[in-house]
Design a protein around this motif. Sequence first.
Motif, PDB file in Angstrom:
ATOM      1  N   TYR A 210       5.759   6.296 -19.478  1.00 25.53           N
ATOM      2  CA  TYR A 210       5.944   5.991 -18.065  1.00 25.53           C
ATOM      3  C   TYR A 210       7.174   6.766 -17.592  1.00 25.53           C
ATOM      4  O   TYR A 210       7.971   7.248 -18.414  1.00 25.53           O
ATOM      5  N   VAL A 211       7.287   6.940 -16.282  1.00 31.79           N
ATOM      6  CA  VAL A 211       8.385   7.738 -15.728  1.00 31.79           C
ATOM      7  C   VAL A 211       9.305   6.833 -14.918  1.00 31.79           C
ATOM      8  O   VAL A 211       8.848   6.016 -14.118  1.00 31.79           O
ATOM      9  N   CYS A 212      10.580   6.991 -15.178  1.00 29.99           N
ATOM     10  CA  CYS A 212      11.600   6.269 -14.410  1.00 29.99           C
ATOM     11  C   CYS A 212      12.287   7.293 -13.516  1.00 29.99           C
ATOM     12  O   CYS A 212      12.741   8.337 -14.014  1.00 29.99           O
ATOM     13  N   ALA A 213      12.358   7.028 -12.213  1.00 29.38           N
ATOM     14  CA  ALA A 213      13.121   7.908 -11.311  1.00 29.38           C
ATOM     15  C   ALA A 213      14.367   7.134 -10.902  1.00 29.38           C
ATOM     16  O   ALA A 213      14.283   5.995 -10.428  1.00 29.38           O
ATOM     17  N   GLU A 214      15.526   7.757 -11.116  1.00 29.46           N
ATOM     18  CA  GLU A 214      16.798   7.084 -10.827  1.00 29.46           C
ATOM     19  C   GLU A 214      17.571   7.898  -9.799  1.00 29.46           C
ATOM     20  O   GLU A 214      17.603   9.122  -9.871  1.00 29.46           O
ATOM     21  N   ILE A 215      18.211   7.191  -8.851  1.00 23.80           N
ATOM     22  CA  ILE A 215      19.147   7.851  -7.944  1.00 23.80           C
ATOM     23  C   ILE A 215      20.547   7.385  -8.314  1.00 23.80           C
ATOM     24  O   ILE A 215      20.812   6.178  -8.402  1.00 23.80           O
ATOM     25  N   HIS A 216      21.441   8.332  -8.551  1.00 25.17           N
ATOM     26  CA  HIS A 216      22.847   8.030  -8.828  1.00 25.17           C
ATOM     27  C   HIS A 216      23.674   8.601  -7.680  1.00 25.17           C
ATOM     28  O   HIS A 216      23.465   9.748  -7.278  1.00 25.17           O
ATOM     29  N   GLY A 217      24.593   7.811  -7.149  1.00 21.56           N
ATOM     30  CA  GLY A 217      25.425   8.256  -6.028  1.00 21.56           C
ATOM     31  C   GLY A 217      26.371   7.156  -5.638  1.00 21.56           C
ATOM     32  O   GLY A 217      26.854   6.410  -6.497  1.00 21.56           O
ATOM     33  N   ILE A 218      26.638   7.021  -4.331  1.00 27.85           N
ATOM     34  CA  ILE A 218      27.482   5.902  -3.900  1.00 27.85           C
ATOM     35  C   ILE A 218      26.691   4.613  -4.160  1.00 27.85           C
ATOM     36  O   ILE A 218      25.465   4.644  -4.254  1.00 27.85           O
ATOM     37  N   PRO A 219      27.367   3.456  -4.280  1.00 26.58           N
ATOM     38  CA  PRO A 219      26.657   2.212  -4.622  1.00 26.58           C
ATOM     39  C   PRO A 219      25.452   1.924  -3.734  1.00 26.58           C
ATOM     40  O   PRO A 219      24.436   1.420  -4.206  1.00 26.58           O
TER      41      PRO A 219
ATOM     42  N   ALA B 237      24.315  12.536  -3.974  1.00 26.81           N
ATOM     43  CA  ALA B 237      23.228  11.889  -4.717  1.00 26.81           C
ATOM     44  C   ALA B 237      22.626  12.824  -5.764  1.00 26.81           C
ATOM     45  O   ALA B 237      22.511  14.024  -5.549  1.00 26.81           O
ATOM     46  N   VAL B 238      22.248  12.240  -6.887  1.00 26.04           N
ATOM     47  CA  VAL B 238      21.607  12.973  -7.984  1.00 26.04           C
ATOM     48  C   VAL B 238      20.328  12.231  -8.353  1.00 26.04           C
ATOM     49  O   VAL B 238      20.328  11.004  -8.472  1.00 26.04           O
TER      50      VAL B 238
ATOM     51  N   ASP C 148      31.418   7.343 -10.736  1.00 32.14           N
ATOM     52  CA  ASP C 148      32.383   6.303 -10.349  1.00 32.14           C
ATOM     53  C   ASP C 148      33.648   6.907  -9.752  1.00 32.14           C
ATOM     54  O   ASP C 148      34.341   6.259  -8.957  1.00 32.14           O
ATOM     55  N   PHE C 149      33.944   8.149 -10.142  1.00 29.89           N
ATOM     56  CA  PHE C 149      35.183   8.795  -9.681  1.00 29.89           C
ATOM     57  C   PHE C 149      34.908   9.882  -8.648  1.00 29.89           C
ATOM     58  O   PHE C 149      35.714  10.119  -7.755  1.00 29.89           O
ATOM     59  N   TRP C 150      33.744  10.532  -8.765  1.00 31.03           N
ATOM     60  CA  TRP C 150      33.373  11.525  -7.741  1.00 31.03           C
ATOM     61  C   TRP C 150      33.270  10.866  -6.373  1.00 31.03           C
ATOM     62  O   TRP C 150      33.632  11.454  -5.366  1.00 31.03           O
TER      63      TRP C 150
ATOM     64  N   ILE D  70      18.735  16.495 -11.326  1.00 33.13           N
ATOM     65  CA  ILE D  70      18.866  17.500 -10.271  1.00 33.13           C
ATOM     66  C   ILE D  70      19.604  16.913  -9.074  1.00 33.13           C
ATOM     67  O   ILE D  70      19.306  15.794  -8.648  1.00 33.13           O
ATOM     68  N   PRO D  71      20.584  17.634  -8.509  1.00 30.96           N
ATOM     69  CA  PRO D  71      21.243  17.137  -7.294  1.00 30.96           C
ATOM     70  C   PRO D  71      20.237  17.049  -6.143  1.00 30.96           C
ATOM     71  O   PRO D  71      19.357  17.906  -6.012  1.00 30.96           O
ATOM     72  N   PHE D  72      20.365  16.012  -5.332  1.00 31.49           N
ATOM     73  CA  PHE D  72      19.440  15.796  -4.213  1.00 31.49           C
ATOM     74  C   PHE D  72      19.364  17.024  -3.310  1.00 31.49           C
ATOM     75  O   PHE D  72      18.294  17.401  -2.835  1.00 31.49           O
ATOM     76  N   GLU D  73      20.508  17.683  -3.090  1.00 30.81           N
ATOM     77  CA  GLU D  73      20.567  18.837  -2.188  1.00 30.81           C
ATOM     78  C   GLU D  73      19.787  20.046  -2.726  1.00 30.81           C
ATOM     79  O   GLU D  73      19.535  20.991  -1.994  1.00 30.81           O
ATOM     80  N   CYS D  74      19.433  20.026  -4.024  1.00 27.85           N
ATOM     81  CA  CYS D  74      18.727  21.166  -4.628  1.00 27.85           C
ATOM     82  C   CYS D  74      17.213  20.971  -4.681  1.00 27.85           C
ATOM     83  O   CYS D  74      16.499  21.851  -5.153  1.00 27.85           O
ATOM     84  N   LEU D  75      16.726  19.816  -4.213  1.00 24.93           N
ATOM     85  CA  LEU D  75      15.286  19.549  -4.287  1.00 24.93           C
ATOM     86  C   LEU D  75      14.514  20.425  -3.309  1.00 24.93           C
ATOM     87  O   LEU D  75      14.915  20.560  -2.152  1.00 24.93           O
TER      88      LEU D  75
END
Length: 1002
Positions: free
Chosen positions: A665-674, A708-709, A574-576, A730-735
């Motif tokens: 079951y597996v949940c894949a979440e993306i956290h980043g800008i809205p 994005a994470v 929210d602050f990053w 994991i950060p998106f840039e590290c995939l």
Amino acid sequence: KKKTVSFSSMPNDRKINSTAACISLMLEGCELKKVRSNSRMYSRFFVLDADMRSVRWEPSKKDSEKAKIEIKSVKEVRVGKKTPVLRSNGLSDQFPDECAFSIIYGDNYESLDLVASSADVVSAWVMGLRYLVSYGKHSPEAPGTGHPSLRTSWISSVFDLADLEKSGRIPVSRAVQLIKALNPGMKTSTIELKFKELQKATERPGTEVACDLFVEAYCELCTRPEIFFLLVQFSSNKEYLGVKDLLMFLEVEQGMEGVTEEKCLEIVSKYEPSKEGREKGYLAIDGFTRYLLSADCSIFDPQHRKVCQDMAQPLSHYYISSAHSACLLEDNFWGRSDISGYISALGLGCRSLELVLWDGPEGEPVVYTSPSAASCVPFRAVVGLIDQHAFTASAYPLILCLVVRCSAPQQRLAAQCLRKTLGEKLYLEPPNPVASYLPSPEELKGRILIKGKKLPPTCEDSEGEVSDEEEGWELARRLGQEDREAPEGGGLRRVRLSRELSELVSLCQAVPFQDFESSRRGQRYWEMCSFSEVEAGRFANECPAELVSYNKRFLSRIYPSPMRIDASNMNPQDFWKCGCQMVAMNYQTPGLMMDLNAGWFRQNGACGYVLRPAIMREEVSYFSANAKDSLPGVPAQLLHLKVISGQNLPKPKGSGAKGEVVEPYVCAEIHGIPADCAEHRTKTALQSGDNPIFDESLEFQINLPELAVLRFVVLDDDYIGDEFIAQYTIPFECLQPGYRHVPLQSLAGEPLPHATLFVHVAITDRRGGGKGHRRGLAGRRGRRVREYTSTKATGIKAIDEVFRTATQPLREATDLRENVQNALVSFKELCGLTPAANMKQCILTVSTWLLHSDSAPSVTLNLAEQYPPMEAQGPIPDLLRKVLTAYETMIQTSRTLIESADTVYGKLIQAQQAGMDFHKELHRIETKEGLRGRKLQKALESFAWNITVLKGQADLLKHAKAEALDNLWQIHNAGQSCGIGRNGSASPEPSRLRAPLEPIPE
């Protein structure tokens, strides 16, 4: 009715663990749905002939000789919806992608499109068919007969070593331990059960097992069908990968560059367990599985394991890993102060610690952060610990945030302690008055900065009054030490500060925040503000652009609300997203928020500093933290994620009552800008044991990849409430792209031994200007209206005229990029590949069709030319003609892009630089034009938008040219390696070694 064979109903849960098992399933036959071109589906019974030369189906209106496909006529076997029939609108939602497959056969490249009851059945048919297509001509006898395989020989040799008595039998207990040693993570009970099953089936009960039984048990327990399927896909040598096969897999599927045969031999010698395999350069299923599970094949890009970002930017351009109450091991109310919390936080790369100083009972200051703390920690002990551990995990500067709640005499003792203990590490040099920004982390390596209040220059006494911050007063109220009442009228509190402590503060002087305009006019770069999470949250929602702009020059620290008495954490994202550098976390509290923080700071060698996205650092840039769609000039990307399987998943903690059954079951979440926040889940794997198969594809659109994470969460599906099993962030840039294992962690972030998820990762540019959508019919694609990015009017004539010159180049840049993108997707679709495929895969696919035909049409790549044409001699089937036309379109659009990019790029940069020339004069021009209030704000926003769009579109064009050159290099490379290239002496220089366009200065 004939019996249907499916994996889920197989006796004894029979596993497909060899090509022989696939072919035996095909010989038994099973029911599949045949899809017609009119989108209608018919159930038919498909079976492989006993001589393994044809696949037949019945019932059929055709005579039995026509209702069959000869294996020798098969050109290719495709998995998923990869033909126009299966992609058509009428069908695409009726069955999942992984249940479909197609057989391309005959000289006219016809397709037989089939749908199976499960992904397992598809895997068996595809694996068996591919094997027969490759080897059917040479070995019509059943596979598995004759000479023992590489694997069988190796397992037998392991058995012989364990057979100490040389009796040809070993105790079951020893056999169990042996398999457990070869497959760490496998449960003893699972192995014991398998031996009992096999002993019962072969009617050989007893306390000992023979070699053949041991080999069978090992193969059934330790073969992962999904990895075996992958091996057969790339193998040109039956059931193992040769050096060339491995090289192809690493380059094409794993996206590795510069792979050599020597590197492949290194991998074989490191991971292949059999001596014969190592000597011959073969990687069989066990070695391949070991390699895929190893750190060499990690999902986390190894480049990010060390510091890999530019560390010479100003300190305010980085996110800084920050702790709030590091010395607390429990919550704020009941926690006991414990010195080990500091060691733990510093060990995790934390670069900002908070120390609240109180008057100690023995005349020396103490640190404690809990109203009911059973013990407090002497300040001297904390500083000694910091001196010892400050730079063990990271060499970059450590910031100590001092919140002073002790008397002036004890402040003097604290200052003396800091000087004496930290010595040269303490940064005491006064700020450079000529500079505009803070020094960089590189310049401040090995130094400790003190953040705190400073006496005004007018104060000449040994102590004086300064305004106090709100942080820490909630605790004071609970401790009953709030004797310093706030002044009447609600102004800032005043506290006494000693000169000795004041003199330790240099680059991080704490000042109260008034408003953004006052900061813009009067705040100096070495002054910083702290915001409570509530106040910062209000700014992030109401004026995000101003908060982003403020954070370009000044450090800001966000601390948790005092209402979080359970020491829970705020969401750092929210602050990053607004550029706030120091979001103080309660390191002692595990959970989603701490996972995000820990995962995020892993991306730059875990050094505690992460460079913020360029769009947040540039002096003039438009960035809305709450954007709901793509950002101007930032290329949106699509993440294609396939969750294949799980390995050795533990039971949820405290779930003893449920017995052994875990239904994950597996949940894949993306956290980043809205605009990027999203969550997708797989279906539940029922009754799956510890190694569930999910085999499900998920897709995410990422508009700001740098922020994005990705978080994987494994949960146990339970009607009372889903229970947490494991996670990995994991950060998106590290995939890393390709087939990867995800090393799962506990809720507290600790590694779970041998627990992994097996996934496939592919990342593509978002195609076109619209939202990422499912690629379908070509007709629909042609009707999509192309969206052009344009500049906005500022209301200042002279400036608007400059930006208007960029209108045409902006359209040209979009056309150049999108024409190539559309041509690429069409070519890939006709090759039966997804948009995530690379050019090498496309050329290899076409060459495979040509090589699997006795009357192969002559198609060659003329590698003598810079833009190699694909040439056909003689008549060619319709599908191949369409492929050649699509290839020609792709080559022509790429050529236009490569040859025109520099000119269009130059025009965009010219307009951007002309706009930047107005930047210094902007305030004078605004005054002259009489702009104020909302009109002024709108003009400044439009100006920043235009500069961002021009720089961003120029960057995108530069990136597109580099990709087009890379595609040409891949065509040359693949053409030579697969044998359809001619006149090719040496492939052109890889685009990675070229610098076609200069980078744009910030």
